[in-house]
Design an enzyme around this catalytic site. Structure first.
Site, PDB file in Angstrom:
ATOM      1  N   GLU A 156       7.691  -5.950  -6.788  1.00  0.00           N
ATOM      2  CA  GLU A 156       7.777  -7.273  -7.439  1.00  0.00           C
ATOM      3  C   GLU A 156       7.991  -7.173  -8.945  1.00  0.00           C
ATOM      4  OE1 GLU A 156       5.038  -5.950  -6.126  1.00  0.00           O
ATOM      5  OE2 GLU A 156       3.198  -6.572  -7.118  1.00  0.00           O
ATOM      6  N   HIS A 159       4.915  -1.304  -6.548  1.00  0.00           N
ATOM      7  CA  HIS A 159       5.001  -2.769  -6.672  1.00  0.00           C
ATOM      8  C   HIS A 159       6.457  -3.182  -6.904  1.00  0.00           C
ATOM      9  CE1 HIS A 159       0.660  -3.732  -7.159  1.00  0.00           C
ATOM     10  NE2 HIS A 159       0.593  -2.520  -7.673  1.00  0.00           N
ATOM     11  N   CYS A 167       1.122  -2.252  -2.419  1.00  0.00           N
ATOM     12  CA  CYS A 167       0.080  -1.409  -2.992  1.00  0.00           C
ATOM     13  C   CYS A 167      -1.204  -1.447  -2.151  1.00  0.00           C
ATOM     14  CB  CYS A 167      -0.162  -1.793  -4.449  1.00  0.00           C
ATOM     15  SG  CYS A 167      -0.965  -0.457  -5.357  1.00  0.00           S
TER      16      CYS A 167
HETATM   17  N1  GLN Z   1      -7.150  -0.590  -5.377  1.00  0.00           N
HETATM   18  C1  GLN Z   1      -6.027   0.200  -4.986  1.00  0.00           C
HETATM   19  C2  GLN Z   1      -5.866   1.443  -5.834  1.00  0.00           C
HETATM   20  O1  GLN Z   1      -6.375   1.498  -6.920  1.00  0.00           O
HETATM   21  C3  GLN Z   1      -4.754  -0.618  -5.019  1.00  0.00           C
HETATM   22  C4  GLN Z   1      -4.344  -1.033  -6.392  1.00  0.00           C
HETATM   23  C5  GLN Z   1      -3.289  -2.097  -6.400  1.00  0.00           C
HETATM   24  O2  GLN Z   1      -3.084  -2.776  -5.405  1.00  0.00           O
HETATM   25  N2  GLN Z   1      -2.615  -2.288  -7.527  1.00  0.00           N
HETATM   26  O3  GLN Z   1      -5.208   2.366  -5.446  1.00  0.00           O
END
Ligand code: GLN
Length: 534
Positions: A507, A505, A379
């Site tokens: 994970e 994600h 992410c």
């Molecule tokens: N801050 C970034 C966004 O909002 C990544 C978010 C995250 O890593 N869950 O897109």
């Protein structure tokens, strides 16, 4: 009609009640039953999405986009099931419905009260979450005696009366401290917490004693005498080398069979496959060291899904994982500190928000890229990898994410169009499982072996489509894309031993019995690096 097992906690929090609950679920699942799991969190937040991971542990994300307590992650990892936001009940959720109903006049002039209106709403939510299961395990967060958990204890007390004792049973998970000087296992705190439970009208059927070491028979006898249970209903739940051993330990104690007897279920034991996986984990001879460049590195709970995903991938690669926590601000203070990465076998840059440590993360990712160190970005890790590549390889010197520099000349990462108008913080990100199409012949395809996957998301920013061509013409490959709009989901760098990052994600979908493909590939690459270097 589903049957219910309710787990409560005694003496203090952090005893591993979530693991005990998931383990009971796993044992009963191995008997052939369909299990559902519910976590009750007695806080006023509607969900965990707005909670600081440093204070409360990781925010776990479900397929349906629910942002929930990290215990739901434990349940999914143990049981290989997909839960929904209905499986996490909070005080906020229950009260909001009752108050909204009251405003609509649905209580027809009645005085609206905790009993029966809130307790009825809690029971309704429990029954809805249990639909379709044979057995639902409900974990009540916090510790018995807390003011805030009282309506929930009252609701489950009523549940037992309504459903009948052969359909509902109670397991109390409590602490048995050992006094170091005398080495004695002390039962008094447990006696008191069971007293509190009984004051609330609940007699536990089983008492699970969490202790550094196995409970002695005389400890069990004492607890039995004081807490109104049989001695064999006091279960020893000692510290284990791995959390995944706990179902095996509890089964050894006979807990599954005794539960089955009380709930009139048939016990057909089959934890064989699980046992093999746990043994494989314990017997792995090799260990790789993975640098985890997070923000909340003081608290492992903030990254629990990543740590567990690495362990799962370790089992398929027959190796153990050692985590080296990295605060990336040290790379900002002195870039020479990046040399630390020479001693690890791979780098994971997890999800995150905001600018603290972000420049250090970009530096770490660029270092891994140039030095052939395996890298997995998740992410925010995906977004910062793209920024770093744009700066160093494409020559876009001040490229950035608009999250950290709203005025950057090269907004390689920008806010998703659907996020422009969003004002509230709770449940407003791009959330939950969404499709991603993978291009054949890529690293991603070699790992997933599928053209379409579904992975979970939690973000507000995305790769700016205006920069796709520039990045790709300089060698970055977007191997996974959202099919409905131009959202880049996976990036990789052909020619590098392992350089891969995902906007989603992975994970959140890794299971002991079904590890996540990007993690499996990453761990394999780490092992290769280690073997090459030794
Ligand atoms: N801050 C970034 C966004 O909002 C990544 C978010 C995250 O890593 N869950 O897109």
């Amino acid at each position: 009609m589903p049957k219910y097992i309710i787990t409560t906690g005694g003496v203090m929090s952090g005893l591993g009640k979530g693991i005990a609950s998931a383990s009971i679920g796993k044992i009963l699942q191995s008997y052939g039953y369909k299990i559902s799991m519910v976590k009750i969190d007695p806080y006023i937040n509607i969900d965990a999405g707005t909670m600081n991971p440093f204070e409360h542990g990781e925010v776990f994300v479900l397929d349906d986009g629910g942002e929930v307590d990290m215990d739901l992650g434990t349940y999914e990892r143990f049981l290989s099931i997909n839960l929904s936001r209905k499986n996490n009940i909070t005080t906020g959720k229950a009260y909001k419905i009752v108050i909204d109903k009251e405003r609509k006049g649905e209580y027809l002039g009645k005085t609206v009260q905790i009993i029966p209106h809130v307790t009825n709403e809690i029971k309704k939510q429990i029954r809805t979450a249990a639909k379709g299961s044979d057995i639902t395990i409900i974990e009540i967060g916090g510790t018995v005696g807390d003011i805030e958990s009282m309506p929930f204890l009252e609701a489950v007390r009523q549940l037992r009366r309504e459903e009948g004792p052969e359909n509902v049973l109670f397991v109390h998970v409590t602490l048995i401290p050992v006094m170091k000087v005398v080495g004695e296992q002390k039962t008094k705190p447990t006696q008191h917490s069971v007293q509190r439970l009984r004051e609330a009208g609940i007699q536990p059927d089983f008492i699970l004693g969490r202790c550094e070491v196995p409970l002695l028979e005389k400890t069990k006898k004492k607890i039995a005498d004081f807490c109104n249970v049989h001695q064999d209903e006091v279960i020893s739940d000692p510290d284990a080398e791995s959390i995944y051993e706990v179902p095996l330990i509890l089964e050894e104690e006979g807990l599954g069979k005794m539960i089955a007897k009380k709930l009139k279920l048939k016990a057909k034991q089959d934890l064989k496959k699980w046992k093999q996986l746990v043994e494989r984990m314990k017997n792995s001879k090799e260990t790789i060291t993975v640098a985890l460049a997070g923000k909340y590195t003081a608290l492992g709970d903030s990254y629990v899904s990543i740590m567990e995903s690495l362990k799962h991938a370790g089992i398929s690669n027959k190796c153990k994982i050692k985590i080296k926590w990295i605060e990336t601000e040290e790379f900002e203070e002195d870039p020479r500190n990046l040399k630390e990465l020479d001693d690890v076998d791979g780098l994971v840059v997890p999800g995150g928000f905001g600018s603290r440590g972000a420049e250090g993360k970009i530096a770490a990712i660029n270092y891994a890229r140039k030095n052939n160190i395996p890298f997995l970005g998740l992410c925010y890790g995906f977004q910062l990898a793209a920024v770093g590549f744009a700066r160093e390889v494409c020559g876009l010197k001040d490229a950035n994410t608009t999250e950290n520099d709203p005025k950057t000349k090269h907004p390689v990462i920008t806010i998703l169009p659907e996020q422009y108008a969003v004002k509230e913080m709770g449940a407003t990100m791009r959330l939950g499982a969404m499709p991603c199409d993978i291009e054949k012949g890529t690293l991603a395809y070699s790992l997933y072996k599928k053209e379409r996957i579904y992975e979970r998301h939690r973000h507000r920013y995305e790769l700016n489509p205006d920069y796709i061509d520039t990045l790709e013409s300089h060698g970055l490959k977007f191997s996974g894309k959202y099919p409905k709009k131009q959202i880049m989901e996976i990036l990789e760098l052909p020619g590098h031993p392992f350089f891969m990052a995902t906007q989603f994600h992975p994970e959140f979908k890794s299971r002991l019995e079904n590890p996540s493909p990007p993690f499996v590939g990453f761990v394999r690459a780490c092992l290769d690096r280690k073997n090459r270097n030794t």
